[in-house]
Write a protein that holds these residues in place. Structure first.
Motif, PDB file in Angstrom:
ATOM      1  N   VAL A  56       0.850  -1.183   0.000  1.00 26.38           N
ATOM      2  CA  VAL A  56       0.000   0.000   0.000  1.00 26.38           C
ATOM      3  C   VAL A  56       0.890   1.239   0.000  1.00 26.38           C
ATOM      4  O   VAL A  56       1.646   1.465   0.947  1.00 26.38           O
ATOM      5  CB  VAL A  56      -0.946   0.017   1.221  1.00 26.38           C
ATOM      6  N   ALA A  57       0.808   2.036  -1.055  1.00 22.66           N
ATOM      7  CA  ALA A  57       1.653   3.226  -1.169  1.00 22.66           C
ATOM      8  C   ALA A  57       1.295   4.272  -0.126  1.00 22.66           C
ATOM      9  O   ALA A  57       2.167   5.002   0.350  1.00 22.66           O
ATOM     10  CB  ALA A  57       1.518   3.823  -2.572  1.00 22.66           C
ATOM     11  N   GLY A  58       0.033   4.352   0.251  1.00 21.86           N
ATOM     12  CA  GLY A  58      -0.429   5.373   1.185  1.00 21.86           C
ATOM     13  C   GLY A  58      -0.960   4.789   2.470  1.00 21.86           C
ATOM     14  O   GLY A  58      -0.347   3.912   3.078  1.00 21.86           O
ATOM     15  N   ASN A  59      -2.147   5.255   2.864  1.00 20.85           N
ATOM     16  CA  ASN A  59      -2.723   4.919   4.169  1.00 20.85           C
ATOM     17  C   ASN A  59      -3.531   3.627   4.148  1.00 20.85           C
ATOM     18  O   ASN A  59      -4.142   3.282   3.141  1.00 20.85           O
ATOM     19  CB  ASN A  59      -3.636   6.053   4.631  1.00 20.85           C
ATOM     20  N   VAL A  60      -3.548   2.960   5.308  1.00 20.43           N
ATOM     21  CA  VAL A  60      -4.389   1.788   5.536  1.00 20.43           C
ATOM     22  C   VAL A  60      -5.328   2.108   6.689  1.00 20.43           C
ATOM     23  O   VAL A  60      -4.880   2.556   7.753  1.00 20.43           O
ATOM     24  CB  VAL A  60      -3.544   0.543   5.881  1.00 20.43           C
ATOM     25  N   THR A  61      -6.630   1.878   6.473  1.00 18.47           N
ATOM     26  CA  THR A  61      -7.621   2.013   7.537  1.00 18.47           C
ATOM     27  C   THR A  61      -8.344   0.682   7.662  1.00 18.47           C
ATOM     28  O   THR A  61      -8.928   0.193   6.698  1.00 18.47           O
ATOM     29  CB  THR A  61      -8.630   3.139   7.231  1.00 18.47           C
ATOM     30  N   MET A  62      -8.284   0.112   8.856  1.00 23.24           N
ATOM     31  CA  MET A  62      -8.926  -1.178   9.131  1.00 23.24           C
ATOM     32  C   MET A  62     -10.059  -0.946  10.126  1.00 23.24           C
ATOM     33  O   MET A  62      -9.812  -0.721  11.309  1.00 23.24           O
ATOM     34  CB  MET A  62      -7.904  -2.163   9.716  1.00 23.24           C
ATOM     35  N   GLY A  63     -11.293  -0.960   9.625  1.00 24.45           N
ATOM     36  CA  GLY A  63     -12.455  -0.766  10.474  1.00 24.45           C
ATOM     37  C   GLY A  63     -13.516  -1.811  10.194  1.00 24.45           C
ATOM     38  O   GLY A  63     -14.690  -1.580  10.420  1.00 24.45           O
ATOM     39  N   GLY A  64     -13.099  -2.942   9.684  1.00 22.59           N
ATOM     40  CA  GLY A  64     -14.021  -3.987   9.250  1.00 22.59           C
ATOM     41  C   GLY A  64     -14.508  -4.882  10.366  1.00 22.59           C
ATOM     42  O   GLY A  64     -14.515  -4.513  11.537  1.00 22.59           O
ATOM     43  N   GLY A  65     -14.885  -6.081   9.968  1.00 16.50           N
ATOM     44  CA  GLY A  65     -15.403  -7.069  10.909  1.00 16.50           C
ATOM     45  C   GLY A  65     -14.294  -7.702  11.740  1.00 16.50           C
ATOM     46  O   GLY A  65     -13.127  -7.314  11.674  1.00 16.50           O
ATOM     47  N   ASP A  66     -14.653  -8.701  12.505  1.00 16.02           N
ATOM     48  CA  ASP A  66     -13.724  -9.437  13.372  1.00 16.02           C
ATOM     49  C   ASP A  66     -12.714 -10.185  12.495  1.00 16.02           C
ATOM     50  O   ASP A  66     -13.082 -11.066  11.725  1.00 16.02           O
ATOM     51  CB  ASP A  66     -14.524 -10.409  14.240  1.00 16.02           C
ATOM     52  N   HIS A  67     -11.441  -9.834  12.630  1.00 21.06           N
ATOM     53  CA  HIS A  67     -10.373 -10.438  11.831  1.00 21.06           C
ATOM     54  C   HIS A  67      -9.641 -11.569  12.562  1.00 21.06           C
ATOM     55  O   HIS A  67      -8.578 -11.997  12.113  1.00 21.06           O
ATOM     56  CB  HIS A  67      -9.383  -9.365  11.367  1.00 21.06           C
ATOM     57  N   THR A  68     -10.190 -12.054  13.654  1.00 17.20           N
ATOM     58  CA  THR A  68      -9.559 -13.163  14.363  1.00 17.20           C
ATOM     59  C   THR A  68      -9.395 -14.349  13.413  1.00 17.20           C
ATOM     60  O   THR A  68     -10.354 -14.784  12.769  1.00 17.20           O
ATOM     61  CB  THR A  68     -10.415 -13.581  15.581  1.00 17.20           C
ATOM     62  N   GLY A  69      -8.159 -14.854  13.277  1.00 14.06           N
ATOM     63  CA  GLY A  69      -7.871 -15.992  12.406  1.00 14.06           C
ATOM     64  C   GLY A  69      -7.815 -15.651  10.930  1.00 14.06           C
ATOM     65  O   GLY A  69      -7.655 -16.540  10.094  1.00 14.06           O
ATOM     66  N   ARG A  70      -7.917 -14.376  10.573  1.00 14.28           N
ATOM     67  CA  ARG A  70      -7.929 -13.974   9.169  1.00 14.28           C
ATOM     68  C   ARG A  70      -6.677 -13.216   8.741  1.00 14.28           C
ATOM     69  O   ARG A  70      -6.488 -12.957   7.556  1.00 14.28           O
ATOM     70  CB  ARG A  70      -9.179 -13.150   8.888  1.00 14.28           C
ATOM     71  N   LEU A  71      -5.851 -12.804   9.703  1.00 11.52           N
ATOM     72  CA  LEU A  71      -4.579 -12.130   9.423  1.00 11.52           C
ATOM     73  C   LEU A  71      -3.479 -12.935  10.103  1.00 11.52           C
ATOM     74  O   LEU A  71      -2.902 -12.514  11.096  1.00 11.52           O
ATOM     75  CB  LEU A  71      -4.601 -10.683   9.956  1.00 11.52           C
ATOM     76  N   THR A  72      -3.182 -14.115   9.564  1.00  9.53           N
ATOM     77  CA  THR A  72      -2.266 -15.042  10.231  1.00  9.53           C
ATOM     78  C   THR A  72      -0.931 -15.205   9.517  1.00  9.53           C
ATOM     79  O   THR A  72      -0.021 -15.825  10.066  1.00  9.53           O
ATOM     80  CB  THR A  72      -2.914 -16.435  10.358  1.00  9.53           C
ATOM     81  N   ASN A  73      -0.811 -14.668   8.313  1.00 11.17           N
ATOM     82  CA  ASN A  73       0.396 -14.877   7.522  1.00 11.17           C
ATOM     83  C   ASN A  73       0.553 -13.724   6.541  1.00 11.17           C
ATOM     84  O   ASN A  73      -0.347 -12.906   6.374  1.00 11.17           O
ATOM     85  CB  ASN A  73       0.284 -16.196   6.745  1.00 11.17           C
TER      86      ASN A  73
END
Length: 181
Positions: A56-73
């Motif tokens: 991502v060249a610029g900004n990242v905004t994470m305001g989504g749903g429950d990411h438990t087990g979805r950002l593991t690698n």
């Protein structure tokens, strides 16, 4: 909206937005580059393969749903600011496993609306040389922090569950009585 799975390396020339209930983007072992990324209420970004690479060249905004087990690698490389909001869930950035966020600057501000070891957190964080990063809020890193750039705490707390490694010319600026690591 909708569910999408990458089937090859992908370049998005503008902003990428994943939002709305049931919306998801699965990296599936591929790379994706975008000017900015916004995961809105109910949206999911799924990075579970070791070769997942989000640039991502610029900004990242994470305001989504429950990411438990979805950002593991995989690796999320951020050229701007990183912001987590609780718009969709207090777990809208619940990284685990070997997931890594790399700040590549030149300046980055880290802002978590719901930080915690059982809430939103980085798993591993790298701040590369030449980057000047600052904390806008308490920040939790469940794993390791690797720092060859500059990090200013600004009266905030950086909680590190693993190792904090500084390599030349990495610095941590603690000039406020409230600063803590």
């Amino acid at each position: 909206s909708g569910s999408y799975t990458l089937n090859g390396a992908t370049d998005v020339t503008g902003a990428l937005s994943v939002g709305g209930g049931g919306s998801s983007l699965t990296m599936a072992g591929f790379s994706l580059s975008a000017a900015s990324v916004n995961v809105g209420s109910g949206g999911l970004l799924i990075m579970t393969a070791g070769s997942d690479f989000l640039d991502v060249a610029g900004n990242v905004t994470m305001g989504g749903g429950d990411h438990t087990g979805r950002l593991t690698n995989g690796v999320m490389q951020v050229g701007g600011n990183f912001t987590q909001t609780s718009a969709g869930s207090p777990l809208s950035f619940a990284a685990s496993g070997s997931h890594q966020v790399s700040l590549v600057g030149p300046t980055s501000t880290i802002n978590f609306q719901s930080p915690g070891t059982t809430a939103s957190r980085f798993q591993n964080l790298t701040i590369t040389g030449g980057v000047s990063a600052s904390l806008a809020t308490r920040t939790v890193v469940a794993g390791n922090v690797s720092l060859s750039g500059a990090l200013t705490l600004g009266g905030r707390t950086l909680e590190v569950g693993g190792n904090l490694s500084l390599s030349n010319p990495g610095t941590v600026s603690m000039t406020n009585a409230l600063d803590s690591v």
